[in-house]
Scaffold this active site. Structure first.
Site, PDB file in Angstrom:
ATOM      1  N   GLY A 198     -25.407   2.545   2.198  1.00 20.62           N
ATOM      2  CA  GLY A 198     -25.704   3.309   1.153  1.00 20.62           C
ATOM      3  C   GLY A 198     -25.798   2.375  -0.295  1.00 20.62           C
ATOM      4  O   GLY A 198     -25.418   0.997   0.048  1.00 20.62           O
ATOM      5  N   GLN A 199     -25.883   3.054  -1.324  1.00 23.83           N
ATOM      6  CA  GLN A 199     -25.865   2.232  -2.455  1.00 23.83           C
ATOM      7  C   GLN A 199     -24.510   1.556  -2.600  1.00 23.83           C
ATOM      8  O   GLN A 199     -24.168   0.408  -2.924  1.00 23.83           O
ATOM      9  CB  GLN A 199     -26.427   2.878  -3.666  1.00 23.83           C
ATOM     10  CG  GLN A 199     -27.694   3.324  -3.750  1.00 23.83           C
ATOM     11  CD  GLN A 199     -28.233   4.125  -4.984  1.00 23.83           C
ATOM     12  OE1 GLN A 199     -28.517   3.448  -5.930  1.00 23.83           O
ATOM     13  NE2 GLN A 199     -27.845   5.243  -5.428  1.00 23.83           N
ATOM     14  N   VAL A 200     -23.645   2.402  -2.695  1.00 29.15           N
ATOM     15  CA  VAL A 200     -22.129   2.072  -2.940  1.00 29.15           C
ATOM     16  C   VAL A 200     -21.615   1.308  -1.475  1.00 29.15           C
ATOM     17  O   VAL A 200     -21.058   0.217  -1.882  1.00 29.15           O
ATOM     18  CB  VAL A 200     -21.221   3.230  -3.187  1.00 29.15           C
ATOM     19  CG1 VAL A 200     -19.693   2.928  -3.359  1.00 29.15           C
ATOM     20  CG2 VAL A 200     -21.778   3.974  -4.575  1.00 29.15           C
ATOM     21  N   ALA A 241     -22.402  10.098   2.762  1.00 32.73           N
ATOM     22  CA  ALA A 241     -22.315  11.514   2.095  1.00 32.73           C
ATOM     23  C   ALA A 241     -23.772  12.115   2.184  1.00 32.73           C
ATOM     24  O   ALA A 241     -24.883  11.176   2.519  1.00 32.73           O
ATOM     25  CB  ALA A 241     -21.780  11.417   0.488  1.00 32.73           C
ATOM     26  N   TYR A 291     -15.683   9.198  -2.473  1.00 32.56           N
ATOM     27  CA  TYR A 291     -16.284   9.390  -3.697  1.00 32.56           C
ATOM     28  C   TYR A 291     -16.771  10.639  -4.141  1.00 32.56           C
ATOM     29  O   TYR A 291     -17.119  11.359  -2.972  1.00 32.56           O
ATOM     30  CB  TYR A 291     -17.513   8.470  -3.902  1.00 32.56           C
ATOM     31  CG  TYR A 291     -17.040   7.101  -3.697  1.00 32.56           C
ATOM     32  CD1 TYR A 291     -16.521   6.250  -4.757  1.00 32.56           C
ATOM     33  CD2 TYR A 291     -16.875   6.394  -2.202  1.00 32.56           C
ATOM     34  CE1 TYR A 291     -16.072   4.972  -4.483  1.00 32.56           C
ATOM     35  CE2 TYR A 291     -16.478   4.976  -2.341  1.00 32.56           C
ATOM     36  CZ  TYR A 291     -15.886   4.518  -3.283  1.00 32.56           C
ATOM     37  OH  TYR A 291     -15.502   2.998  -3.202  1.00 32.56           O
ATOM     38  N   THR A 311     -18.508  13.420  -7.497  1.00 33.22           N
ATOM     39  CA  THR A 311     -19.537  13.682  -8.486  1.00 33.22           C
ATOM     40  C   THR A 311     -19.104  14.455  -9.535  1.00 33.22           C
ATOM     41  O   THR A 311     -18.408  15.241  -9.610  1.00 33.22           O
ATOM     42  CB  THR A 311     -20.792  14.184  -7.516  1.00 33.22           C
ATOM     43  OG1 THR A 311     -21.638  14.622  -8.563  1.00 33.22           O
ATOM     44  CG2 THR A 311     -20.222  15.565  -6.951  1.00 33.22           C
ATOM     45  N   ASP A 312     -19.959  14.166 -10.634  1.00 36.66           N
ATOM     46  CA  ASP A 312     -19.833  14.679 -11.823  1.00 36.66           C
ATOM     47  C   ASP A 312     -20.402  16.316 -11.430  1.00 36.66           C
ATOM     48  O   ASP A 312     -20.262  17.126 -12.240  1.00 36.66           O
ATOM     49  CB  ASP A 312     -20.938  14.108 -12.788  1.00 36.66           C
ATOM     50  CG  ASP A 312     -22.239  13.922 -12.462  1.00 36.66           C
ATOM     51  OD1 ASP A 312     -22.296  13.161 -11.503  1.00 36.66           O
ATOM     52  OD2 ASP A 312     -23.224  14.495 -12.865  1.00 36.66           O
ATOM     53  N   TYR A 337     -24.766  21.150  -3.113  1.00 41.92           N
ATOM     54  CA  TYR A 337     -24.292  19.591  -3.053  1.00 41.92           C
ATOM     55  C   TYR A 337     -23.127  19.663  -3.708  1.00 41.92           C
ATOM     56  O   TYR A 337     -21.934  19.103  -3.276  1.00 41.92           O
ATOM     57  CB  TYR A 337     -25.447  18.683  -3.538  1.00 41.92           C
ATOM     58  CG  TYR A 337     -24.744  17.233  -3.864  1.00 41.92           C
ATOM     59  CD1 TYR A 337     -24.561  16.446  -2.890  1.00 41.92           C
ATOM     60  CD2 TYR A 337     -24.539  16.930  -5.151  1.00 41.92           C
ATOM     61  CE1 TYR A 337     -23.915  15.137  -2.937  1.00 41.92           C
ATOM     62  CE2 TYR A 337     -23.968  15.585  -5.410  1.00 41.92           C
ATOM     63  CZ  TYR A 337     -23.743  14.740  -4.527  1.00 41.92           C
ATOM     64  OH  TYR A 337     -23.221  13.456  -4.838  1.00 41.92           O
TER      65      TYR A 337
HETATM   66  P1  NDP Z   1     -26.442   6.969  -0.984  1.00 39.08           P
HETATM   67  O1  NDP Z   1     -27.283   8.040  -0.697  1.00 39.08           O
HETATM   68  O2  NDP Z   1     -27.156   5.614  -1.285  1.00 39.08           O
HETATM   69  O3  NDP Z   1     -25.788   6.773   0.535  1.00 39.08           O
HETATM   70  C1  NDP Z   1     -25.310   7.332   1.230  1.00 39.08           C
HETATM   71  C2  NDP Z   1     -25.035   7.025   2.670  1.00 39.08           C
HETATM   72  O4  NDP Z   1     -24.435   7.767   3.411  1.00 39.08           O
HETATM   73  C3  NDP Z   1     -26.211   6.404   3.337  1.00 39.08           C
HETATM   74  O5  NDP Z   1     -26.031   5.300   3.617  1.00 39.08           O
HETATM   75  C4  NDP Z   1     -26.374   7.459   4.561  1.00 39.08           C
HETATM   76  O6  NDP Z   1     -27.017   6.833   5.671  1.00 39.08           O
HETATM   77  C5  NDP Z   1     -24.976   7.866   4.689  1.00 39.08           C
HETATM   78  N1  NDP Z   1     -24.957   9.049   5.488  1.00 39.08           N
HETATM   79  C6  NDP Z   1     -25.660  10.317   5.384  1.00 39.08           C
HETATM   80  N2  NDP Z   1     -25.262  10.871   6.494  1.00 39.08           N
HETATM   81  C7  NDP Z   1     -24.480  10.302   7.189  1.00 39.08           C
HETATM   82  C8  NDP Z   1     -24.029  10.806   8.459  1.00 39.08           C
HETATM   83  N3  NDP Z   1     -24.142  11.749   9.189  1.00 39.08           N
HETATM   84  N4  NDP Z   1     -23.213   9.757   8.909  1.00 39.08           N
HETATM   85  C9  NDP Z   1     -23.103   8.515   8.588  1.00 39.08           C
HETATM   86  N5  NDP Z   1     -23.604   8.256   7.280  1.00 39.08           N
HETATM   87  C10 NDP Z   1     -24.345   9.153   6.679  1.00 39.08           C
HETATM   88  O7  NDP Z   1     -25.614   7.518  -1.712  1.00 39.08           O
HETATM   89  P2  NDP Z   1     -24.645   6.458  -2.968  1.00 39.08           P
HETATM   90  O8  NDP Z   1     -24.155   5.355  -2.385  1.00 39.08           O
HETATM   91  O9  NDP Z   1     -25.582   6.637  -4.234  1.00 39.08           O
HETATM   92  O10 NDP Z   1     -23.372   7.500  -3.102  1.00 39.08           O
HETATM   93  C11 NDP Z   1     -22.024   7.140  -2.889  1.00 39.08           C
HETATM   94  C12 NDP Z   1     -20.958   8.470  -2.931  1.00 39.08           C
HETATM   95  O11 NDP Z   1     -21.218   8.601  -4.495  1.00 39.08           O
HETATM   96  C13 NDP Z   1     -21.361   9.653  -2.516  1.00 39.08           C
HETATM   97  O12 NDP Z   1     -20.110  10.102  -2.098  1.00 39.08           O
HETATM   98  C14 NDP Z   1     -22.096  10.538  -3.308  1.00 39.08           C
HETATM   99  O13 NDP Z   1     -21.843  11.854  -3.218  1.00 39.08           O
HETATM  100  C15 NDP Z   1     -21.265   9.929  -4.789  1.00 39.08           C
HETATM  101  N6  NDP Z   1     -22.240  10.114  -5.869  1.00 39.08           N
HETATM  102  C16 NDP Z   1     -23.467   9.667  -5.766  1.00 39.08           C
HETATM  103  C17 NDP Z   1     -24.199   9.994  -7.108  1.00 39.08           C
HETATM  104  C18 NDP Z   1     -25.618   9.214  -6.885  1.00 39.08           C
HETATM  105  O14 NDP Z   1     -26.283   9.397  -8.219  1.00 39.08           O
HETATM  106  N7  NDP Z   1     -26.422   8.593  -6.155  1.00 39.08           N
HETATM  107  C19 NDP Z   1     -23.627  10.518  -8.136  1.00 39.08           C
HETATM  108  C20 NDP Z   1     -22.351  10.940  -8.000  1.00 39.08           C
HETATM  109  C21 NDP Z   1     -21.535  10.572  -6.928  1.00 39.08           C
HETATM  110  P3  NDP Z   1     -28.563   6.922   5.924  1.00 39.08           P
HETATM  111  O15 NDP Z   1     -29.160   5.945   5.185  1.00 39.08           O
HETATM  112  O16 NDP Z   1     -28.577   6.569   7.601  1.00 39.08           O
HETATM  113  O17 NDP Z   1     -29.066   8.203   5.664  1.00 39.08           O
END
Ligand code: NDP
Length: 297
Positions: A10-12, A64, A103, A105-106, A129
């Site tokens: 994911g991004q983070v 997530a 992590y 969220t707001d 969510y």
């Molecule tokens: P991303 O959507 O970029 O990444 C989420 C990751 O979770 C993806 O790599 C996804 O994998 C993975 N994922 C989803 N379902 C599963 C699963 N069943 N098993 C394993 N992995 C899974 O999110 P961010 O990096 O942006 O977010 C990081 C954190 O920050 C999260 O907790 C989010 O709730 C929180 N957050 C994010 C915000 C935002 O604007 N993005 C704002 C506030 C909080 P795949 O690519 O395979 O789907």
């Protein structure tokens, strides 16, 4: 020091692969099965077995269910990933005596008023969510594990999909864009989140009293409209061909979505800055850097 990273792509998660490497040996998983290791949060028993097998000192969960609108109709899966699996991770961390970094969220707040939300403020999510993320937080607290929960906002990264990239794509094809101007928050870089996470972990390892919830966001606030305008301006300055002539500010009411969004997503980051002696840069510096990376590819 053994670290287990979940959601590595994911991004983070992607940025954490880099920053966590300075702490020790990192086992980084995505949702696929890697030998005997399972990083799929939908497979709760596989996840528990994986944590027991790796026996990490620190678990960092960047995975997530983040599709905010889809979560309104895909409730079971959103709850499973954001709450049930998080509870399982927290319980395993508690049994092992490991740290759990997570992590949130707001969107746990309802977005009323204009003050920046503090960690101790009442939570009241306005979408599903946000509710699932809140349940995840509550499950961590209930487990009694040593934890750091970082609530962040409006995350962007050079890798992955985000608002800035969507604006660049739309500005290339359309002459006019309508962008919401009455939701306010701080665009926060995944790289910043990953770097701050490591600073916080290092402090927590020597001072477990710092366990708890923190607000982690870049400094300053903006609206989606101002954010979009900056992205487009920088895109144009970099010579990206764009059709767009006008970026119109619109109220949230003119852009209905399946999930409601809070208007006020300002996060007060004082607790984080004081506890971990962290300086948080202005949101524009991170966005500018990310755009350079994206646009110069
Ligand atoms: P991303 O959507 O970029 O990444 C989420 C990751 O979770 C993806 O790599 C996804 O994998 C993975 N994922 C989803 N379902 C599963 C699963 N069943 N098993 C394993 N992995 C899974 O999110 P961010 O990096 O942006 O977010 C990081 C954190 O920050 C999260 O907790 C989010 O709730 C929180 N957050 C994010 C915000 C935002 O604007 N993005 C704002 C506030 C909080 P795949 O690519 O395979 O789907």
């Amino acid at each position: 020091m053994k670290v287990l990273l979940l959601g590595k792509n994911g991004q983070v998660g992607w940025e954490l692969q880099r920053s966590l490497a300075t702490l020790g040996e990192v086992t980084a998983l995505d949702r696929s099965v890697d030998g005997e290791l399972c990083g799929d949060l939908a497979d709760v028993s596989g996840l528990r077995a994986t944590i027991q097998r790796v026996a990490p000192d620190i678990i960092v969960n960047a995975a997530a269910y983040t599709a905010v609108d889809k979560a309104e109709s895909d409730k079971d899966l959103a709850l499973l990933i954001n709450a049930t699996a998080v509870q399982a991770i927290a319980e395993e961390a508690s049994k092992l005596g490991s740290w759990f970094v997570h992590y949130s969220t707001d969107y746990v707040f309802d977005g009323n008023g204009t003050a920046a939300w503090q960690e101790c403020d009442d939570v009241s999510p306005v979408n599903y969510y946000g509710l699932t993320k809140l349940k995840g937080e509550q499950a961590i607290a209930a487990s009694g594990c040593k934890h750091l929960i970082m609530r962040t906002s409006w995350v962007f990264g050079a890798r992955g999909n985000n608002f800035a990239k969507t604006m660049l794509r739309l500005a290339a094809d359309r002459t006019e864009l309508n962008v919401i101007a009455d939701q306010v928050g701080a665009p926060t870089g995944a790289d910043l989140i990953a770097d701050v996470t490591v600073v916080a972990i290092r402090k927590a390892l020597v001072d477990p009293e710092v366990a708890g919830i923190y607000h982690l966001a870049a400094d300053g606030f903006t609206s989606w409209h101002e954010y979009a305008s900056l992205v487009i301006e920088q895109g144009q300055a970099s010579g990206v061909p764009m059709q767009v002539q006008k970026v119109n500010p619109i109220p949230t009411t003119q852009f209905p979505t399946p999930a409601r969004r809070p208007l006020n997503s300002r996060l007060n980051t004082e607790k984080l800055r004081e506890t971990f002696s962290i300086h948080l840069p202005d949101w524009r510096s991170g966005v500018t850097r990310m755009l350079k990376e994206v646009l110069e590819k």
